[in-house]
Motif scaffolding. Sequence first.
Motif, PDB file in Angstrom:
ATOM      1  N   ASP A 123      41.361   7.454  40.687  1.00 55.98           N
ATOM      2  CA  ASP A 123      40.650   7.535  39.410  1.00 55.98           C
ATOM      3  C   ASP A 123      41.262   6.504  38.467  1.00 55.98           C
ATOM      4  OD1 ASP A 123      39.383   8.172  37.057  1.00 55.98           O
ATOM      5  OD2 ASP A 123      40.021  10.257  37.033  1.00 55.98           O
ATOM      6  N   TRP A 124      40.431   5.648  37.878  1.00 52.76           N
ATOM      7  CA  TRP A 124      40.895   4.592  36.973  1.00 52.76           C
ATOM      8  C   TRP A 124      40.483   4.864  35.538  1.00 52.76           C
ATOM      9  CZ3 TRP A 124      43.990   0.656  38.644  1.00 52.76           C
ATOM     10  CH2 TRP A 124      44.077   0.465  40.023  1.00 52.76           C
ATOM     11  N   SER A 125      40.005   6.062  35.214  1.00 56.20           N
ATOM     12  CA  SER A 125      39.438   6.316  33.886  1.00 56.20           C
ATOM     13  C   SER A 125      40.444   6.152  32.743  1.00 56.20           C
ATOM     14  CB  SER A 125      38.808   7.708  33.827  1.00 56.20           C
ATOM     15  OG  SER A 125      39.766   8.712  34.066  1.00 56.20           O
ATOM     16  N   THR A 126      41.732   6.241  33.016  1.00 58.37           N
ATOM     17  CA  THR A 126      42.744   6.051  31.975  1.00 58.37           C
ATOM     18  C   THR A 126      43.246   4.612  31.914  1.00 58.37           C
ATOM     19  OG1 THR A 126      44.588   6.597  33.448  1.00 58.37           O
ATOM     20  CG2 THR A 126      43.545   8.432  32.249  1.00 58.37           C
ATOM     21  N   GLY A 127      42.753   3.755  32.814  1.00 59.26           N
ATOM     22  CA  GLY A 127      43.218   2.378  32.881  1.00 59.26           C
ATOM     23  C   GLY A 127      44.333   2.185  33.886  1.00 59.26           C
ATOM     24  N   GLU A 128      44.873   3.267  34.414  1.00 57.43           N
ATOM     25  CA  GLU A 128      45.920   3.241  35.440  1.00 57.43           C
ATOM     26  C   GLU A 128      45.395   3.953  36.682  1.00 57.43           C
ATOM     27  OE1 GLU A 128      49.033   1.876  35.043  1.00 57.43           O
ATOM     28  OE2 GLU A 128      48.478   1.204  33.043  1.00 57.43           O
ATOM     29  N   ALA A 129      45.934   3.614  37.828  1.00 58.05           N
ATOM     30  CA  ALA A 129      45.526   4.256  39.077  1.00 58.05           C
ATOM     31  C   ALA A 129      46.097   5.671  39.147  1.00 58.05           C
ATOM     32  CB  ALA A 129      46.000   3.442  40.273  1.00 58.05           C
ATOM     33  N   ASP A 130      45.220   6.663  39.202  1.00 53.70           N
ATOM     34  CA  ASP A 130      45.618   8.067  39.323  1.00 53.70           C
ATOM     35  C   ASP A 130      45.352   8.501  40.763  1.00 53.70           C
ATOM     36  OD1 ASP A 130      46.037  10.787  39.248  1.00 53.70           O
ATOM     37  OD2 ASP A 130      44.723  11.151  37.536  1.00 53.70           O
ATOM     38  N   PHE A 131      46.372   8.409  41.595  1.00 55.00           N
ATOM     39  CA  PHE A 131      46.235   8.731  43.006  1.00 55.00           C
ATOM     40  C   PHE A 131      46.113  10.233  43.256  1.00 55.00           C
ATOM     41  CE2 PHE A 131      48.131   4.536  42.948  1.00 55.00           C
ATOM     42  CZ  PHE A 131      47.374   3.875  43.899  1.00 55.00           C
ATOM     43  N   ASP A 132      46.432  11.056  42.259  1.00 56.28           N
ATOM     44  CA  ASP A 132      46.308  12.507  42.405  1.00 56.28           C
ATOM     45  C   ASP A 132      44.868  12.978  42.236  1.00 56.28           C
ATOM     46  OD1 ASP A 132      49.040  12.860  42.862  1.00 56.28           O
ATOM     47  OD2 ASP A 132      49.459  12.965  40.699  1.00 56.28           O
ATOM     48  N   ASN A 133      44.013  12.106  41.727  1.00 55.37           N
ATOM     49  CA  ASN A 133      42.605  12.438  41.502  1.00 55.37           C
ATOM     50  C   ASN A 133      41.709  11.363  42.117  1.00 55.37           C
ATOM     51  OD1 ASN A 133      42.754  14.904  39.838  1.00 55.37           O
ATOM     52  ND2 ASN A 133      43.943  13.548  38.507  1.00 55.37           N
ATOM     53  N   PRO A 134      41.639  11.334  43.440  1.00 59.00           N
ATOM     54  CA  PRO A 134      40.829  10.290  44.085  1.00 59.00           C
ATOM     55  C   PRO A 134      39.347  10.448  43.773  1.00 59.00           C
ATOM     56  CG  PRO A 134      41.517  11.920  45.688  1.00 59.00           C
ATOM     57  CD  PRO A 134      42.206  12.267  44.401  1.00 59.00           C
TER      58      PRO A 134
END
Length: 110
Positions: free
Chosen positions: A71-82
């Motif tokens: 998930d990139w919604s915050t501008g960073e890669a969130d690997f916990d929320n694919p």
Amino acid sequence: MFEVTEVPETVTFCTCTFCSKRGALWAYYTPAQFKLVSPPENVAFYARGENVVKHGFCAVCGCGTFTETPDWSTGEADFDNPKVSVNARLFDDFDLDKIEVVMVDGKNLW
């Protein structure tokens, strides 16, 4: 071939070199909302650089079908929320002219 649980509210047009050249309009889903029904031998993947995003495509016809991505919604890669992004241009009986297109400036972001 794939199935999704619902019609997207918006689709995303990314201007990065990969997405813009494919002409994809991405609809985003959680992995639980996406089901791949094609046989595994009909699916191939391309990953650029650090293999953060896996781009799926049909090994038979070459169409860009879906991606597996953090998930990139915050501008960073969130690997916990694919997320799974699906090329909405491949939906049957779906009028893309009636849905909002959101542009992401991927050309300058990454």
